[in-house]
Scaffold this motif. Sequence first.
Motif, short mmCIF file in Angstrom:
data_model
loop_
_atom_site.label_atom_id
_atom_site.label_comp_id
_atom_site.label_asym_id
_atom_site.label_seq_id
_atom_site.Cartn_x
_atom_site.Cartn_y
_atom_site.Cartn_z
N TYR A 1 0.82 -1.21 0.00
CA TYR A 1 0.00 0.00 0.00
C TYR A 1 0.86 1.27 0.00
O TYR A 1 1.85 1.36 0.72
N SER A 2 0.43 2.24 -0.79
CA SER A 2 1.08 3.55 -0.77
C SER A 2 -0.01 4.62 -0.74
O SER A 2 -1.17 4.34 -1.04
N THR A 3 0.38 5.83 -0.38
CA THR A 3 -0.61 6.91 -0.27
C THR A 3 0.00 8.25 -0.64
O THR A 3 1.22 8.39 -0.74
N TYR A 4 -0.86 9.21 -0.82
CA TYR A 4 -0.48 10.62 -0.92
C TYR A 4 -0.85 11.15 0.46
O TYR A 4 -1.98 11.59 0.69
N PRO B 1 -6.98 8.73 -0.93
CA PRO B 1 -5.95 8.47 -1.92
C PRO B 1 -4.91 7.44 -1.43
O PRO B 1 -3.84 7.78 -0.94
N VAL B 2 -5.30 6.18 -1.57
CA VAL B 2 -4.43 5.05 -1.21
C VAL B 2 -4.46 4.09 -2.39
O VAL B 2 -5.50 3.92 -3.03
N TRP B 3 -3.29 3.50 -2.67
CA TRP B 3 -3.21 2.55 -3.78
C TRP B 3 -2.62 1.24 -3.29
O TRP B 3 -1.66 1.23 -2.51
N GLY B 4 -3.22 0.15 -3.78
CA GLY B 4 -2.74 -1.18 -3.41
C GLY B 4 -2.12 -1.87 -4.62
O GLY B 4 -2.74 -1.95 -5.67
N LYS B 5 -0.90 -2.33 -4.44
CA LYS B 5 -0.23 -3.07 -5.51
C LYS B 5 -0.22 -4.54 -5.11
O LYS B 5 0.37 -4.90 -4.09
N TRP C 1 -1.90 -3.58 -10.25
CA TRP C 1 -2.51 -2.59 -9.36
C TRP C 1 -3.94 -3.00 -9.07
O TRP C 1 -4.71 -3.28 -9.98
N LYS C 2 -4.25 -3.02 -7.79
CA LYS C 2 -5.58 -3.43 -7.32
C LYS C 2 -6.65 -2.46 -7.83
O LYS C 2 -6.41 -1.27 -7.98
N VAL C 3 -7.84 -3.00 -8.07
CA VAL C 3 -8.98 -2.18 -8.45
C VAL C 3 -10.08 -2.41 -7.42
O VAL C 3 -10.42 -3.57 -7.16
N PHE D 1 1.29 9.05 -8.42
CA PHE D 1 1.04 7.99 -7.44
C PHE D 1 0.56 6.72 -8.12
O PHE D 1 0.20 6.73 -9.29
N GLY D 2 0.51 5.64 -7.31
CA GLY D 2 -0.01 4.37 -7.80
C GLY D 2 0.73 3.93 -9.06
O GLY D 2 1.94 4.11 -9.17
N GLN D 3 -0.02 3.37 -9.99
CA GLN D 3 0.62 2.82 -11.20
C GLN D 3 1.32 3.90 -12.03
O GLN D 3 2.27 3.58 -12.75
N LEU E 1 -3.41 11.17 -9.91
CA LEU E 1 -3.98 10.13 -9.05
C LEU E 1 -4.78 9.10 -9.85
O LEU E 1 -5.90 9.38 -10.29
N PRO F 1 -7.11 5.59 -10.13
CA PRO F 1 -8.22 5.21 -9.25
C PRO F 1 -7.72 4.65 -7.91
O PRO F 1 -6.77 3.87 -7.87
N PHE F 2 -8.37 5.06 -6.83
CA PHE F 2 -7.94 4.64 -5.49
C PHE F 2 -8.26 3.16 -5.26
O PHE F 2 -9.27 2.66 -5.75
N SER F 3 -7.43 2.51 -4.49
CA SER F 3 -7.70 1.10 -4.18
C SER F 3 -7.24 0.76 -2.77
O SER F 3 -6.57 -0.25 -2.54
N GLY F 4 -7.61 1.62 -1.84
CA GLY F 4 -7.26 1.36 -0.44
C GLY F 4 -8.23 0.38 0.19
O GLY F 4 -9.22 -0.01 -0.40
#
Lengths: 147, 76
Positions: free
Chosen positions: A58-61, A129-133, A143-145, B8-10, B70, B72-75
Amino acid sequence: MTEKKHKQIFIHGAISSSFIAESIQKHSSKTNIGAHSIFLGQVRSDSINDKKVIAIDYSTYEEMALEKMHELREGIFAKYPLTCMHIYHSLGTVAAGEICLFVFTSAIHRKEAIDACEEMVELIKKELPVWGKELFEDESHQWKVNK
Amino acid sequence: MPINITAFGQISEFISGTISVDKVNDTDSLRKHLVVQFPSLKDINYAIAVDKKIISVNTLIEENATIALLPPFSGG
């Protein structure tokens, strides 16, 4: 003017069950609470094209995320009569089976606690704004959706 | 003017650090400029944040603005 410091929600790595237990324990002195609602997000080992997810990175801004979380928190408190609310999200690598999101709402009665918890989880998934790889066994990733 | 853009992200896999773009003064022209420089962006439905706020209409980019790309978010 100094920028307002927002409450930290990010934890490096998985959220441990002892951390969750301690969070619950801390509320025993707040005797006006009659209900807690807890959501725990767990990293799922999906199989994608015969490859298994072993972890999510997980990463974030962070600056934006903490500002956004402050705004979401205020919205939820304005809508529901909660006693308190605690939110933690993992950053970095969290293995399949480990906990990556902990949302904890408390209220006098159950309905407010449950509804606020559910709404907050949806808001986090949509607006934070969090992203999961997703990391696979063979060291590849995607990259997770969010669904 | 050089614009400080963080991805960020990809998107961070092919854009990192500060990238300098010229003749760009709003977010629509930034999008057009970026897709030429980074064709991979074409397939990503990304949002732009100006000073930590996601913009929904074309927005002027002031000097010293912080721009973030940014996906799409995927938290959670």
